[in-house]
Design a protein around this motif. Structure first.
Motif, short mmCIF file in Angstrom:
data_model
loop_
_atom_site.label_atom_id
_atom_site.label_comp_id
_atom_site.label_asym_id
_atom_site.label_seq_id
_atom_site.Cartn_x
_atom_site.Cartn_y
_atom_site.Cartn_z
N SER A 80 73.05 37.00 0.17
CA SER A 80 73.13 35.97 -0.87
C SER A 80 74.12 36.38 -1.97
O SER A 80 74.00 35.93 -3.11
CB SER A 80 71.74 35.73 -1.48
OG SER A 80 71.24 36.92 -2.05
N SER A 83 75.95 33.70 -3.91
CA SER A 83 75.13 32.83 -4.75
C SER A 83 75.06 33.42 -6.16
O SER A 83 75.65 34.46 -6.45
CB SER A 83 73.73 32.70 -4.16
OG SER A 83 73.78 32.22 -2.83
N SER A 84 74.32 32.74 -7.02
CA SER A 84 74.19 33.23 -8.40
C SER A 84 73.36 34.50 -8.47
O SER A 84 72.66 34.86 -7.50
CB SER A 84 73.53 32.15 -9.27
OG SER A 84 72.18 31.96 -8.87
N ARG A 85 73.43 35.16 -9.60
CA ARG A 85 72.68 36.40 -9.80
C ARG A 85 71.18 36.17 -9.64
O ARG A 85 70.47 37.00 -9.06
CB ARG A 85 72.99 36.93 -11.21
CG ARG A 85 72.39 38.29 -11.53
CD ARG A 85 72.62 38.61 -13.00
NE ARG A 85 72.14 39.92 -13.33
CZ ARG A 85 72.88 41.01 -13.41
NH1 ARG A 85 74.19 40.92 -13.18
NH2 ARG A 85 72.38 42.18 -13.74
N GLU A 86 70.68 35.03 -10.13
CA GLU A 86 69.25 34.73 -10.06
C GLU A 86 68.79 34.57 -8.61
O GLU A 86 67.72 35.05 -8.22
CB GLU A 86 68.94 33.45 -10.85
CG GLU A 86 69.01 33.59 -12.35
CD GLU A 86 70.44 33.77 -12.87
OE1 GLU A 86 71.38 33.32 -12.16
OE2 GLU A 86 70.62 34.37 -13.94
N ILE A 87 69.61 33.87 -7.81
CA ILE A 87 69.25 33.66 -6.40
C ILE A 87 69.25 34.99 -5.65
O ILE A 87 68.38 35.25 -4.81
CB ILE A 87 70.22 32.66 -5.73
CG1 ILE A 87 70.00 31.26 -6.33
CG2 ILE A 87 70.02 32.63 -4.22
CD1 ILE A 87 70.96 30.21 -5.82
N THR A 88 70.21 35.84 -5.95
CA THR A 88 70.26 37.17 -5.33
C THR A 88 69.01 37.96 -5.67
O THR A 88 68.41 38.62 -4.80
CB THR A 88 71.51 37.94 -5.80
OG1 THR A 88 72.68 37.17 -5.51
CG2 THR A 88 71.61 39.28 -5.10
N LYS A 89 68.58 37.90 -6.93
CA LYS A 89 67.38 38.61 -7.34
C LYS A 89 66.13 38.05 -6.65
O LYS A 89 65.24 38.81 -6.25
CB LYS A 89 67.21 38.53 -8.86
CG LYS A 89 68.10 39.48 -9.64
CD LYS A 89 67.73 39.49 -11.11
CE LYS A 89 68.50 40.56 -11.87
NZ LYS A 89 68.13 40.62 -13.29
N GLU A 90 66.07 36.73 -6.50
CA GLU A 90 64.94 36.11 -5.81
C GLU A 90 64.88 36.57 -4.36
O GLU A 90 63.79 36.85 -3.83
CB GLU A 90 65.04 34.59 -5.88
CG GLU A 90 64.73 34.01 -7.25
CD GLU A 90 64.90 32.50 -7.30
OE1 GLU A 90 65.13 31.90 -6.22
OE2 GLU A 90 64.80 31.93 -8.39
N ALA A 91 66.04 36.66 -3.71
CA ALA A 91 66.09 37.13 -2.32
C ALA A 91 65.59 38.57 -2.22
O ALA A 91 64.84 38.92 -1.29
CB ALA A 91 67.52 37.03 -1.78
N GLU A 94 61.72 38.61 -2.65
CA GLU A 94 61.01 38.16 -1.45
C GLU A 94 60.99 39.26 -0.39
O GLU A 94 59.95 39.55 0.21
CB GLU A 94 61.67 36.91 -0.89
CG GLU A 94 61.45 35.66 -1.74
CD GLU A 94 62.18 34.45 -1.19
OE1 GLU A 94 62.77 34.55 -0.09
OE2 GLU A 94 62.18 33.40 -1.86
#
Length: 201
Positions: A80, A83-91, A94
């Motif tokens: 990811s 993608s944005s930093r937030e999406i990377t952190k969410e990945a 998880e």
């Protein structure tokens, strides 16, 4: 040893089974939770080197996932990366939950054994006391049955403690080790996110 088992009676068998399971879990976790297997210290510099050479491919991601648990976390971050930093952190979060579940495998069973073993020993103690009091009759008491009741009570009490103490020590130790590994992996994952998004070189 066999004479002790015979003297302790049938209540000792659940404790023997519990001790075998506990030893198996302790050995398996000692092998599986080695730091260099779970989170190799050289993995982040290696991934950083790949990024400097032009990024990673699907084959590289697959290889990274199979490399280690930390590799799984890194692979999810790199997948990811665009993608944005937030999406990377969410990945990462998880994947981190799945990794934490793998690290904690069998620890619940080990903790249960540590808790239940003294109770199984107490059960044997109660059964031994029942036999002990059953040896008394109107005409006196059966010395053999009296001695057997004492044996069952004492051996099972001791066995419960012998199984529970090492199991609890191992459980606490591995819980602490898992927490330490997760903190270290989290720190490395944060560094990777900063590298991916240009906050760290």
């Amino acid at each position: 040893m066999w004479e002790i088992i015979v003297a302790a009676g049938w209540p000792i068998w659940p404790l023997i089974i519990a001790s075998v399971i506990a030893l198996a879990i302790i050995g398996e976790r000692a092998w599986a939770l080695r730091s260099e297997v779970v989170a190799p210290s050289n993995l982040l510099p290696e991934v950083q080197k790949w990024l400097g050479q032009g990024g990673v491919t699907r084959e590289t991601l697959a290889k990274l996932e199979a490399h280690s648990l930390l590799g799984e976390v890194f692979a999810s971050a790199l997948a990811s990366a665009k993608s944005s930093r937030e999406i990377t952190k969410e990945a990462i979060e998880e994947t981190g939950r799945a990794v934490a579940h793998k690290l904690e495998r069998y620890l619940g069973t080990l903790g249960t054994i540590a808790t239940v073993a003294p109770l199984l020993g107490l059960l044997g103690t109660v059964i031994g006391m029942v036999e002990l009091f059953g040896s008394f009759t109107n005409s006196g008491h059966d010395v053999a049955q009296f001695a057997r009741g004492i044996s069952v009570a004492l051996y099972n009490t001791a066995a419960g403690i012998v199984v529970a103490v090492p199991a609890m020590i191992a459980y606490r130790y591995y819980r602490g080790k898992v927490d330490g590994l997760l903190v270290g992996m989290e720190q490395q994952a944060i560094k990777l996110v900063e590298i991916i998004h240009g906050d760290r070189k």
